[in-house]
Structure formats: structure tokens, C-alpha cells
Design an enzyme around this catalytic site. Structure first.
Site, PDB file in Angstrom:
ATOM      1  N   GLU A 102      54.694  19.540-118.929  1.00  0.00           N
ATOM      2  CA  GLU A 102      54.855  19.368-117.443  1.00  0.00           C
ATOM      3  C   GLU A 102      53.446  19.060-116.940  1.00  0.00           C
ATOM      4  O   GLU A 102      52.761  19.932-116.452  1.00  0.00           O
ATOM      5  CB  GLU A 102      55.537  20.508-116.649  1.00  0.00           C
ATOM      6  N   SER A 114      64.839  17.730-113.549  1.00  0.00           N
ATOM      7  CA  SER A 114      64.562  19.239-113.563  1.00  0.00           C
ATOM      8  C   SER A 114      63.958  19.756-112.142  1.00  0.00           C
ATOM      9  O   SER A 114      62.577  19.558-111.744  1.00  0.00           O
ATOM     10  CB  SER A 114      63.494  19.415-114.624  1.00  0.00           C
ATOM     11  N   ASP A 130      62.942  28.884-111.652  1.00  0.00           N
ATOM     12  CA  ASP A 130      61.551  29.948-112.032  1.00  0.00           C
ATOM     13  C   ASP A 130      60.603  30.336-111.058  1.00  0.00           C
ATOM     14  O   ASP A 130      59.579  30.570-111.505  1.00  0.00           O
ATOM     15  CB  ASP A 130      61.014  29.217-113.016  1.00  0.00           C
ATOM     16  N   LYS A 182      59.081  26.428-120.267  1.00  0.00           N
ATOM     17  CA  LYS A 182      58.014  25.243-119.720  1.00  0.00           C
ATOM     18  C   LYS A 182      56.899  25.874-119.316  1.00  0.00           C
ATOM     19  O   LYS A 182      56.505  27.310-118.848  1.00  0.00           O
ATOM     20  CB  LYS A 182      58.995  25.303-118.399  1.00  0.00           C
ATOM     21  N   GLU A 226      51.957  17.746-113.982  1.00  0.00           N
ATOM     22  CA  GLU A 226      52.419  17.310-112.353  1.00  0.00           C
ATOM     23  C   GLU A 226      51.256  16.815-111.785  1.00  0.00           C
ATOM     24  O   GLU A 226      50.179  17.345-111.604  1.00  0.00           O
ATOM     25  CB  GLU A 226      52.954  18.598-111.900  1.00  0.00           C
ATOM     26  N   TYR A 285      53.604  27.968-107.464  1.00  0.00           N
ATOM     27  CA  TYR A 285      54.524  28.812-107.377  1.00  0.00           C
ATOM     28  C   TYR A 285      54.191  29.713-108.550  1.00  0.00           C
ATOM     29  O   TYR A 285      53.593  29.544-109.379  1.00  0.00           O
ATOM     30  CB  TYR A 285      55.944  28.097-107.627  1.00  0.00           C
ATOM     31  N   LYS A 332      58.386  16.756-118.545  1.00  0.00           N
ATOM     32  CA  LYS A 332      58.762  16.634-117.263  1.00  0.00           C
ATOM     33  C   LYS A 332      57.600  16.439-116.447  1.00  0.00           C
ATOM     34  O   LYS A 332      56.647  17.031-115.837  1.00  0.00           O
ATOM     35  CB  LYS A 332      59.102  18.281-116.833  1.00  0.00           C
TER      36      LYS A 332
END
Length: 360
Positions: A188, A301, A28, A146, A190, A360, A230
Site C-alpha cells: 500500500e 479495500s 484495522d 497489510k 498511499e 491511523y 492497494k
């Protein structure tokens, strides 16, 4: 439609993704980020090359042996494929579906500086119009979504209370919204590897973050059996003086998850977060070896940790070479998700993948 009308489907999709020995291919990357990847192999960042590369991924034979789902960028979800000779083919999403690989979609719209937060803190955007976009993605074939929130640890006090709560609430609002349209949310939060903090510090912050996230999910009525997590592995900062062993990563990661994640969540799919291809496989293997049976499926993932060798071997023209490299890392991680990967048994180009303040 409502969440209730999708409840059984959401649970079934989450269980399909949580299949033993499998994980997700995270493909992605935004057009800007894939451009950086292409620049490293001397390939122009054109729509034609993006289509060709994502078609390579979708047409890789036997990819479903270790990959249960794929996260796509919006452009890819609506693109038709091309074959190795450049001839037009079916939609890319249909190539994945033909192997039984569940298509998913990145729905966040990136991070922005958090007003009132500490320097460097961010919040994730994309809630406006999300319900309508989710419905359109479902109609195209996507069955999960996501959303990536980003937190950092710093000597200046990051993450702040405001940052943790804002990102937890954003994840919860996103999760409830996409469930209303039939998409399983991947949550997610992170924690970046940037910094020189030790693994104990990461563990304490990660426990706080995950507790806050699941509190917010509860407040928003998110259906946990139809959701996935995730997280980062529990790792010290990249610049920490002492590197962790796979056993230490497993010990702290499992302790963190056991203290915070409800057992109703079907799967925990770790992100690679700048680990090399081999490190991501070895650490995942250590986690699965350390706990059996686990209350959740412990899979992966991975984006860069599945695609780095693939990109290098493809180099804009070698479809077979790229596919064989992708399959090698998929096999490695499929084995690691069951705790029997032998380090070095699958090829990898070994390139370090860490990028400070990764986006990203």
C-alpha cells in the site's frame, strides 16, 4: 519455513481475495483512531465497545456476498466476540472464517518523520520483529497482511527521491518477510489527497512511485502472484480548483496502472483515502466500466467508506441497524467492482470523510 514452501498457498489466498465482485473490509484502525470514530457517535473508547463493534462486523449475515477478506487490528485478531445481547462468543476471527471471509492483519507500526527528507515526509516502521509476529498471526488464522506507506505531493518538492525509495524498500522488505511466513502481502503506497495539484501531477508522481515499488519488490524476490496492490485512485489534490469526473478518474487511474503494475499481480484493491462512501463507489464503478476485461481484478479495500454509515446507525447499541448499513455499502462496492453500480441506489449518510495528513 521458506517462501517456496508457501508459494502455492500464497497464490491460492491471493486468488480467493481477488474474487469477482468482492473486496476487503479494512477494519484495522488503531485504538486511537477508532476512539475518534466512537467520539463522533458518543461512544466511549473502551475495550468492551471495540469488541462489540468488531463483533457486529464479523457477525453481519451475508457479508461474504461482497467481502472476500477483512483487515484486522492486532487486538481484534486475538479477541473473542460478543453477541447482540453481550454474551460471549467464539473468537472474532472465527466468525469471519465461518463466512469464508479471509482474515488479514495490519503489521506496520505507523509512520515516523523521515530523517533527511523534506518537511512532512515519513517512513513506515515495523520491520523489527516482523517475522516472529507474522508467524504468530498465521498461527491465529491470518492469511494476509497489510503495510501502509504514506507519500504526499507538495509545492516544496514532495515526495523527494529519498522518500520514494525509502518507502518502496520498506514495502518490499515487509512483503518478502511476511511471505516467508505464509501471509499474502498487501502493498500500500498511499499518495495523500492533501494539496491543490491537478490530476496530471498526481499521475506523474504515482507512476514514479509504483515503478520504484515494483523495482524494489523484484530486488527482494517477492512472489507477485502471491501479493496484492492497494493504491490510491489517481485523483487531483483535495483543494484543486477543478473536480474530476468519474471518467477522468478512470482514465488516469487505468493509464497509471497499465504503465506500472505487472499483470502477474492478481488484484488491485483501491483505498478510499478520504473519499465519501458514495464517491468511493462511483469512482470504482467508473474504473471497472472503462476497462473490460482488465488484466487484474479491480476491487476495493475500504475502511471509512464502508463503515461510516455503519458506525452512525450502530451508535453503540443498534447492532441490526449497523449491520444493514454495512451491507448496503458492501453491496454498492461489490456492484462497483463489476461496473454496474447505479449511483444512489444504496443508502449512505453522505458525510465527507477527508482528513488532512490522515493517519491511523
Amino acid at each position: 519455513m521458506t517462501l517456496e514452501s508457501f508459494r502455492d498457498e500464497l497464490a491460492a489466498t491471493a486468488c480467493t481475495i481477488a474474487a469477482q465482485g468482492k473486496g476487503l473490509l479494512a477494519a484495522d484502525e488503531s485504538n486511537g483512531t477508532i476512539g475518534k470514530r466512537f467520539a463522533a457517535i458518543g461512544v466511549d473508547n473502551s475495550e468492551e465497545h471495540r469488541r462489540a463493534y468488531r463483533s457486529l462486523l464479523a457477525s453481519t449475515p451475508d457479508l461474504d456476498d461482497a467481502i472476500s477478506g477483512v483487515i484486522l487490528f492486532e487486538e481484534t485478531l486475538f479477541q473473542d466476540s460478543v453477541d447482540a445481547g453481550g454474551q460471549p462468543g467464539p473468537p472474532i476471527v472465527e466468525l469471519f472464517q465461518s463466512q469464508g471471509i479471509v482474515p488479514g492483519i495490519k503489521v506496520d507500526q505507523g509512520v515516523e518523520p523521515l530523517a533527511g527528507g523534506l518537511p512532512g515526509e515519513s517512513w513506515c516502521t515495523g520491520l523489527k520483529g516482523l517475522q516472529e509476529r507474522a508467524a504468530r498471526y498465521y498461527a491465529r488464522g491470518a492469511r494476509f497482511a497489510k503495510w501502509r506507506a504514506v507519500l504526499k505531493i507538495s509545492p516544496e518538492g514532495c515526495p523527494s527521491e529519498l522518500c520514494v525509495r525509502e518507502n518502496a524498500w520498506g514495502l518490499a522488505r515487509y512483503a518478502r518477510t511476511v511471505q516467508e511466513e505464509g501471509l499474502v502481502p498487501i502493498v500500500e503506497p498511499e499518495i495523500l489527497m492533501d494539496g491543490d495539484h491537478d490530476i496530471e501531477t498526481t499521475a506523474a508522481v504515482q507512476e514514479w512511485v509504483l515503478r520504484t515499488v515494483y523495482e524494489a519488490l523484484s530486488h527482494n524476490g517477492v512472489f507477485l502472484e502471491g501479493s496484492l496492490l492497494k493504491p490510491s485512485m489517481t485523483l487531483p489534490g483535495k483543494d484543486c480548483a477543478s473536480a474530476p469526473s468519474p471518467d477522468q478518474v478512470a482514465q488516469f487511474s487505468l493509464r497509471t496502472l497499465e504503465r506500472t503494475v505487472p499483470v502477474s499481480v492478481p488484484a488491485i484493491l483501491f483505498l478510499s483515502g478520504g473519499l465519501s462512501e458514495e464517491e468511493a463507489s462511483v469512482y470504482l464503478n467508473g474504473i471497472n466500466r472503462a476497462i473490460s476485461p482488465a488484466p487484474w481484478h479491480l476491487g476495493f479495500s475500504y475502511g471509512r467508506a464502508l463503515q461510516q454509515s455503519c458506525l452512525k446507525h450502530w451508535a453503540g447499541h443498534d447492532v441490526h441497524g449497523g449491520q444493514q448499513a454495512l451491507l448496503a455499502r458492501a453491496r454498492a462496492n461489490g456492484q462497483a467492482a463489476q461496473g454496474f453500480y447505479v449511483s444512489g441506489s444504496e443508502p449512505s449518510d453522505g458525510t465527507p470523510l477527508y482528513e488532512a495528513n490522515y493517519s491511523y
